[in-house]
Design a protein around this motif. Structure first.
Motif, PDB file in Angstrom:
ATOM      1  N   ASP A 198      34.108  41.340  43.424  1.00 25.42           N
ATOM      2  CA  ASP A 198      34.073  42.233  42.266  1.00 25.42           C
ATOM      3  C   ASP A 198      35.414  42.231  41.523  1.00 25.42           C
ATOM      4  O   ASP A 198      35.456  42.137  40.296  1.00 25.42           O
ATOM      5  CB  ASP A 198      33.691  43.660  42.688  1.00 25.42           C
ATOM      6  N   SER A 199      36.519  42.310  42.274  1.00 22.12           N
ATOM      7  CA  SER A 199      37.837  42.294  41.633  1.00 22.12           C
ATOM      8  C   SER A 199      38.102  40.955  40.957  1.00 22.12           C
ATOM      9  O   SER A 199      38.701  40.908  39.884  1.00 22.12           O
ATOM     10  CB  SER A 199      38.949  42.536  42.654  1.00 22.12           C
ATOM     11  N   MET A 200      37.675  39.876  41.583  1.00 27.63           N
ATOM     12  CA  MET A 200      37.884  38.566  40.976  1.00 27.63           C
ATOM     13  C   MET A 200      37.138  38.470  39.646  1.00 27.63           C
ATOM     14  O   MET A 200      37.678  37.987  38.653  1.00 27.63           O
ATOM     15  CB  MET A 200      37.431  37.447  41.912  1.00 27.63           C
ATOM     16  N   LEU A 201      35.917  38.983  39.619  1.00 28.85           N
ATOM     17  CA  LEU A 201      35.143  38.922  38.368  1.00 28.85           C
ATOM     18  C   LEU A 201      35.765  39.806  37.294  1.00 28.85           C
ATOM     19  O   LEU A 201      35.755  39.462  36.105  1.00 28.85           O
ATOM     20  CB  LEU A 201      33.687  39.314  38.618  1.00 28.85           C
ATOM     21  N   GLU A 202      36.326  40.931  37.691  1.00 27.32           N
ATOM     22  CA  GLU A 202      37.070  41.779  36.747  1.00 27.32           C
ATOM     23  C   GLU A 202      38.232  40.988  36.129  1.00 27.32           C
ATOM     24  O   GLU A 202      38.513  41.086  34.946  1.00 27.32           O
ATOM     25  CB  GLU A 202      37.660  42.967  37.506  1.00 27.32           C
ATOM     26  N   ARG A 203      38.922  40.239  36.980  1.00 29.31           N
ATOM     27  CA  ARG A 203      40.039  39.410  36.507  1.00 29.31           C
ATOM     28  C   ARG A 203      39.545  38.383  35.492  1.00 29.31           C
ATOM     29  O   ARG A 203      40.182  38.170  34.461  1.00 29.31           O
ATOM     30  CB  ARG A 203      40.644  38.701  37.718  1.00 29.31           C
ATOM     31  N   VAL A 204      38.407  37.774  35.777  1.00 28.79           N
ATOM     32  CA  VAL A 204      37.855  36.790  34.844  1.00 28.79           C
ATOM     33  C   VAL A 204      37.525  37.455  33.511  1.00 28.79           C
ATOM     34  O   VAL A 204      37.812  36.912  32.445  1.00 28.79           O
ATOM     35  CB  VAL A 204      36.606  36.102  35.450  1.00 28.79           C
ATOM     36  N   ALA A 205      36.957  38.663  33.568  1.00 30.84           N
ATOM     37  CA  ALA A 205      36.643  39.388  32.337  1.00 30.84           C
ATOM     38  C   ALA A 205      37.922  39.646  31.530  1.00 30.84           C
ATOM     39  O   ALA A 205      37.947  39.475  30.308  1.00 30.84           O
ATOM     40  CB  ALA A 205      35.938  40.710  32.664  1.00 30.84           C
ATOM     41  N   ASN A 206      38.999  40.015  32.221  1.00 33.32           N
ATOM     42  CA  ASN A 206      40.266  40.276  31.527  1.00 33.32           C
ATOM     43  C   ASN A 206      40.854  39.001  30.926  1.00 33.32           C
ATOM     44  O   ASN A 206      41.347  39.019  29.794  1.00 33.32           O
ATOM     45  CB  ASN A 206      41.286  40.904  32.490  1.00 33.32           C
ATOM     46  N   LEU A 207      40.817  37.908  31.692  1.00 32.80           N
ATOM     47  CA  LEU A 207      41.335  36.629  31.178  1.00 32.80           C
ATOM     48  C   LEU A 207      40.523  36.192  29.964  1.00 32.80           C
ATOM     49  O   LEU A 207      41.046  35.654  29.004  1.00 32.80           O
ATOM     50  CB  LEU A 207      41.255  35.544  32.262  1.00 32.80           C
ATOM     51  N   ARG A 208      39.226  36.462  30.028  1.00 30.08           N
ATOM     52  CA  ARG A 208      38.353  36.087  28.916  1.00 30.08           C
ATOM     53  C   ARG A 208      38.730  36.885  27.666  1.00 30.08           C
ATOM     54  O   ARG A 208      38.872  36.325  26.595  1.00 30.08           O
ATOM     55  CB  ARG A 208      36.902  36.362  29.315  1.00 30.08           C
ATOM     56  N   SER A 209      38.903  38.200  27.823  1.00 28.23           N
ATOM     57  CA  SER A 209      39.183  38.984  26.613  1.00 28.23           C
ATOM     58  C   SER A 209      40.593  38.718  26.094  1.00 28.23           C
ATOM     59  O   SER A 209      40.873  38.917  24.918  1.00 28.23           O
ATOM     60  CB  SER A 209      38.929  40.481  26.842  1.00 28.23           C
ATOM     61  N   ALA A 210      41.480  38.207  26.955  1.00 31.54           N
ATOM     62  CA  ALA A 210      42.828  37.847  26.492  1.00 31.54           C
ATOM     63  C   ALA A 210      42.848  36.444  25.873  1.00 31.54           C
ATOM     64  O   ALA A 210      43.906  35.960  25.483  1.00 31.54           O
ATOM     65  CB  ALA A 210      43.813  37.921  27.655  1.00 31.54           C
ATOM     66  N   GLY A 211      41.702  35.779  25.801  1.00 30.24           N
ATOM     67  CA  GLY A 211      41.645  34.454  25.180  1.00 30.24           C
ATOM     68  C   GLY A 211      42.138  33.335  26.074  1.00 30.24           C
ATOM     69  O   GLY A 211      42.345  32.214  25.613  1.00 30.24           O
ATOM     70  N   ARG A 212      42.330  33.615  27.372  1.00 31.33           N
ATOM     71  CA  ARG A 212      42.865  32.588  28.260  1.00 31.33           C
ATOM     72  C   ARG A 212      41.772  31.784  28.941  1.00 31.33           C
ATOM     73  O   ARG A 212      42.040  30.868  29.690  1.00 31.33           O
ATOM     74  CB  ARG A 212      43.825  33.225  29.264  1.00 31.33           C
ATOM     75  N   ILE A 213      40.532  32.167  28.705  1.00 31.43           N
ATOM     76  CA  ILE A 213      39.383  31.359  29.115  1.00 31.43           C
ATOM     77  C   ILE A 213      38.549  31.167  27.857  1.00 31.43           C
ATOM     78  O   ILE A 213      38.405  32.103  27.076  1.00 31.43           O
ATOM     79  CB  ILE A 213      38.538  32.089  30.188  1.00 31.43           C
ATOM     80  N   SER A 214      38.021  29.971  27.682  1.00 31.39           N
ATOM     81  CA  SER A 214      37.211  29.679  26.502  1.00 31.39           C
ATOM     82  C   SER A 214      36.159  30.760  26.262  1.00 31.39           C
ATOM     83  O   SER A 214      35.489  31.216  27.183  1.00 31.39           O
ATOM     84  CB  SER A 214      36.512  28.334  26.681  1.00 31.39           C
ATOM     85  N   ALA A 215      36.016  31.161  24.999  1.00 31.55           N
ATOM     86  CA  ALA A 215      35.000  32.155  24.660  1.00 31.55           C
ATOM     87  C   ALA A 215      33.647  31.491  24.483  1.00 31.55           C
ATOM     88  O   ALA A 215      32.619  32.159  24.444  1.00 31.55           O
ATOM     89  CB  ALA A 215      35.401  32.886  23.380  1.00 31.55           C
ATOM     90  N   ARG A 216      33.629  30.144  24.389  1.00 26.53           N
ATOM     91  CA  ARG A 216      32.398  29.448  24.043  1.00 26.53           C
ATOM     92  C   ARG A 216      31.710  28.823  25.233  1.00 26.53           C
ATOM     93  O   ARG A 216      30.630  28.269  25.106  1.00 26.53           O
ATOM     94  CB  ARG A 216      32.695  28.386  22.999  1.00 26.53           C
ATOM     95  N   ARG A 217      32.371  28.853  26.374  1.00 26.87           N
ATOM     96  CA  ARG A 217      31.749  28.291  27.562  1.00 26.87           C
ATOM     97  C   ARG A 217      31.544  29.430  28.539  1.00 26.87           C
ATOM     98  O   ARG A 217      32.466  30.191  28.782  1.00 26.87           O
ATOM     99  CB  ARG A 217      32.667  27.240  28.175  1.00 26.87           C
ATOM    100  N   ARG A 218      30.361  29.522  29.088  1.00 25.78           N
ATOM    101  CA  ARG A 218      30.067  30.691  29.901  1.00 25.78           C
ATOM    102  C   ARG A 218      30.628  30.570  31.316  1.00 25.78           C
ATOM    103  O   ARG A 218      31.477  31.339  31.710  1.00 25.78           O
ATOM    104  CB  ARG A 218      28.552  30.957  29.919  1.00 25.78           C
TER     105      ARG A 218
END
Lengths: 293, 293
Positions: A198-218
């Motif tokens: 759960d914490s890891m997925l929260e981290r992914v959500a944060n990285l995503r909203s910070a633009g550090r993970i592609s917004a176009r690839r799921r």
């Protein structure tokens, strides 16, 4: 799984850590005709055990555990749920048998990898004459099977991510570090350590909203059993909260190892996943195909 | 490192991402008699480049990069600092040469592992006739050497943690996921993904205060170069913020790979580490000894 035969011999104990799994196992055990005794771990078990015979003991209190086993005629033990804290030195109350092995036993309990610790606990319990059985032996319906669980299937891109994340999760498991990994567009973006899925997925959500993970690839989450782990403890599991966290992290779905992972509240998981447009998929072990080829 | 000879041929460009490294490289370059031209990456470079010839371009804008190189007589290029965002598809402005390779080049830039992407960028730059050199070739004083840097040395327990964390960081690097790993009492508690070292250490601090990591064992951070990475880009680095984060996470120290890691603000790092009771140590590569035996 010949429970009926075993029942004549003695009672089933369920050691309960945190999360939903202990309840599911307890309910399944009753449905199978058992009368389980619940040993809830202090500061870990997070639900009420009213309605079940139960006791609360500290993590590491082997002396109390053995007293409970002896006075309730326990002959089989299921370990279920997460144990997040490791006992501190002063909390470990060894039995005579564990004392003989000090200090290596205690050192392992305090600081080994999860898998090492669980093996040690299993050994300690079995040395005292009880048999440790897996949660999936008591509640076989919880086991994931091969293929998609709900309405959605992984796309070709998702399949590439599944293979990449499975490779990383496998390496992670061999190191006895964790069971989960997230790949987005072929790139591993997070590996699960002590923090949990759960914490890891929260981290992914944060990285995503910070633009550090592609917004176009799921991207996808993969959870695998550690190659060397004893499947009687700590099988990877997913539930409703996993689906909600996948959604918030923008992931396309989750793949878990078929036959060695548990799906809690299966019907609710399928419903939530279908509504969120998320796939849930069981993978065949055997790195060559993962049931995907 | 025969810079004097090279200087006759052309000018040095420093592509600057985030963090302190680009400044250190630029200063070191001047001290070596270079007149570096700074190419600051938009939304990444986080300091002012007043006092240096500079331009700002978007990550992925190879067309602009080549124009700048051509109009400033650039023949050597240093890539320094972190690039946290991956370009989105619409931001990649290819040159004619990169266009020929589409779509595989672009796909790699958008979604490959860090190492894959950096190799690709190096290839694209070198195909246009410039040479990519490592930050450590311009600023060799930044390189970590073998052994303790400050007053403190790793204890016997710390050494066990170093070996365990190095093993995990090595596996992580082979997967092209990250460079850092934290071991506490022989147990890997965190692996670095896209979030970076500082965020990982914050996570360790949180796990520690939640009681999910032993309060009595300190543990260590290890950062290694990925085995297969091109050392002209993205060498592991530590600085003052690393020491402060180690302290907050309750860790005993950090070990980095000697000869393939950078220590920024060395004097300040030593002072801060000594004051905080934290060791900083360079490891000899060669898994058998790590300079510890």
């Amino acid at each position: 799984m010949a429970l009926a035969g075993d029942m004549a011999k003695g009672r089933l104990a369920i050691i309960a850590g945190s999360g939903l799994l202990p309840s599911h196992v307890a309910t399944a055990a009753r449905q199978a005709g058992e009368n389980p005794f619940i040993v809830a771990l202090k500061d870990e078990a997070d639900r009420s055990w009213e309605g079940f015979d139960h006791a609360v003991i500290g993590v590491g209190d082997f002396a109390a555990l053995n007293r409970i086993f002896a006075s309730n005629g326990i002959d089989r033990v299921v370990m279920s749920g997460a144990v997040r804290r490791r006992p501190e030195w002063r909390e470990v109350r060894p039995t005579l048998k564990t004392l003989v092995k000090l200090p290596s036993t205690i050192r392992t309990l305090l600081a080994g990898g999860d898998d090492t610790v669980l093996r040690m606990v299993i050994t300690l319990i079995e040395e005292n004459g009880r048999r440790v059985v897996g949660a999936h032996e008591i509640a076989p319906d919880l086991l994931a099977s091969v293929g998609p669980l709900g309405a959605l299937q992984p796309s070709a891109d998702d399949t590439k991510d599944i293979i990449r994340a499975a490779e990383a999760a496998d390496a992670l498991g061999r190191l006895d570090v964790g069971q989960g990994s997230v790949s987005v567009g072929g790139r591993i973006v997070a590996l699960e350590g002590v923090e949990g899925t759960d914490s890891m997925l929260e981290r992914v959500a944060n990285l995503r909203s910070a633009g550090r993970i592609s917004a176009r690839r799921r991207g996808v989450l993969v959870k695998l059993c550690k190659p060397q782990q004893d499947i009687r403890a700590d099988l990877p599991s997913i539930g409703i909260s996993t689906i909600e966290n996948l959604r918030q992290a923008g992931l396309a779905g989750v793949a878990v190892e078929a036959g060695r992972s548990l799906i809690l509240e299966r019907d609710a998981v399928i419903k939530a996943a279908d509504e969120a447009g998320i796939f849930v998929c069981g993978l065949d072990r055997g790195l060559r195909s993962w049931g995907l080829a």
